[in-house]
Write a protein that holds these residues in place. Structure first.
Motif, PDB file in Angstrom:
ATOM      1  N   THR A 125      43.875 -20.180 -16.744  1.00 36.07           N
ATOM      2  CA  THR A 125      44.937 -19.673 -15.875  1.00 36.07           C
ATOM      3  C   THR A 125      44.399 -18.557 -14.976  1.00 36.07           C
ATOM      4  N   ARG A 126      43.611 -17.672 -15.588  1.00 35.96           N
ATOM      5  CA  ARG A 126      43.055 -16.581 -14.793  1.00 35.96           C
ATOM      6  C   ARG A 126      42.116 -17.100 -13.720  1.00 35.96           C
TER       7      ARG A 126
ATOM      8  N   ASN B 215      39.984 -18.453  -5.609  1.00 35.98           N
ATOM      9  CA  ASN B 215      39.696 -19.578  -4.726  1.00 35.98           C
ATOM     10  C   ASN B 215      38.269 -20.090  -4.894  1.00 35.98           C
ATOM     11  N   THR B 216      37.324 -19.140  -5.012  1.00 37.15           N
ATOM     12  CA  THR B 216      35.928 -19.577  -5.122  1.00 37.15           C
ATOM     13  C   THR B 216      35.730 -20.415  -6.373  1.00 37.15           C
TER      14      THR B 216
ATOM     15  N   ALA C 114      34.851 -25.580  -8.991  1.00 35.68           N
ATOM     16  CA  ALA C 114      35.288 -26.596  -9.949  1.00 35.68           C
ATOM     17  C   ALA C 114      35.431 -27.943  -9.256  1.00 35.68           C
ATOM     18  N   ILE C 115      35.963 -27.936  -8.025  1.00 33.08           N
ATOM     19  CA  ILE C 115      36.099 -29.196  -7.280  1.00 33.08           C
ATOM     20  C   ILE C 115      34.720 -29.800  -7.021  1.00 33.08           C
TER      21      ILE C 115
ATOM     22  N   ASN D 208      26.858 -21.428 -10.715  1.00 38.09           N
ATOM     23  CA  ASN D 208      26.783 -19.967 -10.738  1.00 38.09           C
ATOM     24  C   ASN D 208      28.164 -19.339 -10.568  1.00 38.09           C
ATOM     25  N   VAL D 209      28.934 -19.862  -9.598  1.00 44.59           N
ATOM     26  CA  VAL D 209      30.278 -19.327  -9.352  1.00 44.59           C
ATOM     27  C   VAL D 209      31.152 -19.543 -10.577  1.00 44.59           C
ATOM     28  N   LEU D 210      31.074 -20.761 -11.130  1.00 40.89           N
ATOM     29  CA  LEU D 210      31.873 -21.074 -12.312  1.00 40.89           C
ATOM     30  C   LEU D 210      31.509 -20.177 -13.477  1.00 40.89           C
TER      31      LEU D 210
END
Lengths: 333, 510
Positions: free
Chosen positions: A12-13, A18-19, A24-25, A312-314
């Motif tokens: 949820t967090r 957005n990043t 994830a997409i 990395n973002v994930l």
């Protein structure tokens, strides 16, 4: 139980960022390509009629009867109802069509020096790289979790030995060690590469987990559980381990990106696996021989960057979401 | 401080041992070429095969040798086969011919007690040795009747020559002055002189004397390089290295172990022991790619790689610290967000993709030729470091003492640089130890793409030619360098942040 709860809160967090959503997409897209690689590029059609026999999904099952045939061959002796996006396999060579630039007829992303379709190779390279990364990350994270949790919790001689081993392994530059292993085995293959990666990575996760377990072990709740008469194993599994787990999940996410990177780097240096499978690194290394073939640099290169960036973002988003201690917004005034 | 430093360095000993063990286990991965199909057992082939195995110490047990063989043991084994006259006698005879003069002190005392037939077999097997010594008549030596008589007589006359002091005297004289007389004397004791001759080589500086020693050694051992007269000094260095590595493998063929060395040999005469000794005494062997000693190559290539790595690390710190400070100061603002996005992107670009792209864009043959590889390396390093610097700086900036400083009216610049950065820089500096192995790996890739002839470039050539000696050396070398860097960064941290030192000392980690 606690796992699902903690994780749902984290998701949820994460969804608010957005990043993280974009990453994830991107990862889902790569997973989609990996799973449906055969529908995107394969020498065989999806649905066809060959010599009065109906074949369903021959591109996935690769039946012996259609071995070595192309879509065109089947069209001549029957009927092709549905083709994959590109009717080329990643390993089909066509010397007459070598080094075609993108948008060439039949090859939307062009071909390489021996006429293999770049789109097919990129798609199947995604499959190779991603599945390799998932498998090897899973193995080294599991090894690290087990060793780290066990030694951190129980200590003793085994702990001393494993700590020295971790120290030893972290003295080897990952890439150099992997190159060493790959160069010394008689025939470098995907499985030796797998061993090389696991060998050079387990120590990091072990170190991390051990530190987390030691921290949680001396916490009040663990001591309380012990005072209430819980067995050491119960304290470890129910009280200490759940706290050490987040670090491993985060490092596994970062690990996926770095394993993909390592695999691509090694195949780029021609110290990876043999050419029986398509891979991004191998395509990129071909640019060294054909510096003008920019399309072999751009497409796999961009996918590699996107993959590493997304993981990395994930990883960062997961860390923020799962671990309140390092939440980056706490420093925002 | 010193207690910490000493403990930290002492803890490196088990790590070094571990590193050597891992690299040793790596060497066992190397494929042993299958023995050639011999057809009939030819003693020459058997010995050649044995030599190939011995060059890699695969004839030795891995970690412990219960029966280390020296010249004495080897001679006894050979005599056993010759006396028993079994199917191995031909190979045994060929082996005996190789061992030569060094075996005589162990044969002669026993030969009188042997049955007559066995005695002549041993004496005939020694015929090639006598030919090398320039003694006796070639036909008579191969005659089972007269050969034993020759050897008994020879031993009566010359046994006093087969002593270490006598050989040493002769060698010392030969080093001082060219003399055919001395060379003949040495050739009369054959391989018995090898130990003294080869071990004298490193202290001889005169090239002509070195050449005399090498020709004596070559005559006795039937192998080896003797440079031509007037050959350049480099050729002598190469030849000496060759003798040294051959002697390292074959010493036990010509030298008898006494009590203490025999005990030591059960550890040193093992695959691991030999390999380890070789690595410590920098006898890493010859490159199979071009025959150049590995040492020489390491000395030539390593400075290039380390210069690149260190310059790139320095440059990435110079970029990362201001960027980190700036984004921590303006955290949450547009500058911070822009940097964050940019750095994450740069951080995720694989170094080889960047290198490949940049190498296509820039010509290589000017000053840019060196700047572009460094730029490539710096990009990745700076991205990682500045993200870290931002984090630690942001943490420090939210502390009370910084707020106090600002409240007192200290200028922003002074607060940032003097008050905050002094504390925030510690953890970033510590990262140097962890950054080094990553940077080293990247340097390997960059060298390959830009064709810079450093360790990485050489390693990839070694992969193509299966040059195992180089690969082992480079893995070992970079691991030891990384370990030293980790120690250095730990020591640096302990100076910059005494708290970290105390924690490490008291938590039992050290």
């Amino acid at each position: 139980m606690s796992f699902t709860l903690g994780f749902r809160g984290a998701l949820t967090r994460m969804r608010k960022k957005n990043t993280a959503r974009a990453a994830a997409i991107a990862v889902l897209f790569l997973a989609f390509v990996t799973i449906f690689a055969d529908l995107l590029a394969s020498p065989l059609p999806v649905l066809c009629n060959y010599h009065q026999q109906l074949w369903v999904l021959p591109n996935v099952t690769h039946p012996k009867e259609l071995d070595g045939l192309s879509c065109d061959d089947i069209q001549k002796a029957g009927h092709v109802y549905l083709t994959p996006v590109t009717c080329h396999g990643p390993l089909d060579e066509a010397p007459a069509e070598a080094l075609l630039p993108p948008m060439a007829p039949g090859h939307m992303l062009g071909t390489d020096a021996v006429g293999r379709d770049v789109f097919a190779r990129t798609v199947h390279g995604t499959r190779t790289t991603l599945s390799f990364a998932v498998l090897s990350t899973f193995v080294f994270v599991m090894v690290g979790l087990f060793l780290g949790a066990f030694t951190g919790f129980f200590g003793g001689t085994l702990d001393a030995i494993v700590t020295r081993a971790v120290e030893t392994m972290s003295s080897f530059p990952t890439l150099v060690l992997a190159i060493g292993v790959q160069a010394m085995v008689p025939r470098p293959t995907v499985s030796t590469l797998f061993m090389a990666i696991v060998l050079s990575r387990w120590a990091e996760v072990t170190k991390l987990t051990r530190a987390e377990v030691r921290l949680a072990k001396s916490s009040d709740f663990a001591l309380a559980a012990k005072a209430l008469g819980a067995t050491p194993l119960r304290v470890l599994l129910n009280h200490v381990f759940p706290n050490a787990r987040t670090a491993a999940i985060v490092s596994a996410t970062f690990g996926l990106g770095s394993v993909m990177l390592a695999e691509a780097s090694l195949t780029f240096l021609r110290a990876g696996h043999d050419n029986s499978v398509a891979s991004w690194g191998e395509m990129l290394s071909e640019v060294r021989d054909n510096p003008t073939a920019w399309w072999m640099l751009i497409f796999p290169g961009a996918l590699l960057i996107i993959a590493v960036l997304s993981f990395n973002v994930l990883g960062e988003a997961l860390r923020d979401a799962l671990d309140p201690r390092t939440r980056s917004d706490k420093n925002t005034p | 401080m010193f207690a910490y430093a000493i403990r930290r360095v002492l803890w490196a000993i088990p790590t070094l041992f571990g590193i050597s063990l891992v690299v040793f286990l790596l060497t066992t991965l190397i494929e042993v070429p299958p023995p050639a199909d011999l057809g009939k057992v030819d003693p020459e082939n058997v010995l050649a095969e044995e030599d190939r195995a011995r060059a890699r110490f695969v004839d030795l047990p891995r970690f412990f040798n219960t029966q280390p063989l020296d010249i004495h043991g080897r001679t006894d084994e050979i005599l056993f086969h010759l006396v028993a006259d079994d199917e191995q006698r031909e190979v045994a005879a060929a082996r005996l011919a190789r061992l030569g003069g060094a075996a005589l002190p162990f044969i002669m005392p026993q030969i009188d007690t042997m049955p007559a037939a066995a005695k002549s077999r041993v004496a005939v097997a020694l015929a090639p040795v006598a030919v090398r010594m320039g003694q006796g008549d070639a036909v008579a030596l191969r005659d089972p009747a007269s050969a034993p008589i020759f050897w008994t007589r020879y031993w009566d006359e010359h046994s006093t020559d087969f002593t270490e002091p006598s050989v040493r005297r002769t060698v010392d004289r030969l080093i001082v002055r060219d003399s055919t007389q001395r060379e003949t004397e040495l050739s009369q004791v054959d391989t018995f002189a090898l130990a003294t001759v080869i071990e004298a080589m490193p202290r001889v500086t005169d090239l002509a004397a070195l050449r005399r020693l090498m020709s004596v050694a070559a005559r006795a051992s039937g192998r080896g390089i003797v440079p031509d007269e007037g050959a350049p000094a480099a050729a002598f260095v190469r030849a000496e290295e060759d003798w040294r590595s051959w002697w390292f493998i074959h010493r036990s063929d010509y030298v008898a172990y006494d009590g203490a060395t025999k005990v030591a040999a059960s550890v040193t005469d093992t695959r691991y022991g030999r390999w380890m000794l070789g690595a410590v005494t920098s006898q890493l062997g010859l490159s199979t790619r071009d025959g150049v000693p590995i040492n020489e190559k390491l000395i030539a290539r390593a400075p290039v790689t380390f210069a690149l790595t260190f310059i790139a690390m320095l440059a990435s710190y110079l970029v990362a610290i201001p960027v980190g400070v700036l984004s921590a100061w303006r955290r949450g603002k547009a500058v911070d967000a822009t940097f964050a996005l940019l750095l994450l992107l740069v951080y995720s670009i694989p170094v080889f993709v960047l290198a490949q792209a940049l190498s296509g864009l820039f010509a290589r043959d000017n000053l840019l030729g060196l700047a572009v590889p460094i730029l490539t390396l710096t990009a990745g390093g700076a991205a990682a470091l500045s993200r870290h610097q931002r984090g630690s700086m942001a943490e420090v900036l939210s502390l009370d003492y910084v707020r106090t400083a600002r409240a007192k009216g200290v200028s922003t610049f002074r607060v940032l640089v003097v008050h905050a950065l002094r504390n925030a820089i510690v953890s970033t500096t510590t990262l140097a130890g962890l950054q080094f192995p990553l940077m080293l790996g990247s340097t390997f890739v960059v060298e390959e793409v830009f064709g810079i002839q450093g360790l990485g470039w050489e390693t990839l050539r070694a992969i193509e030619t299966h040059d195992a000696a180089w690969l082992v050396a480079v893995v070992l070398f970079s691991a030891v360098m990384t370990m030293l860097m980790l120690i250095a960064s730990d020591l640096a941290t302990s100076i910059l942040d005494p708290r970290a030192r105390d924690t490490a000392l008291h938590s039992g980690e050290l």
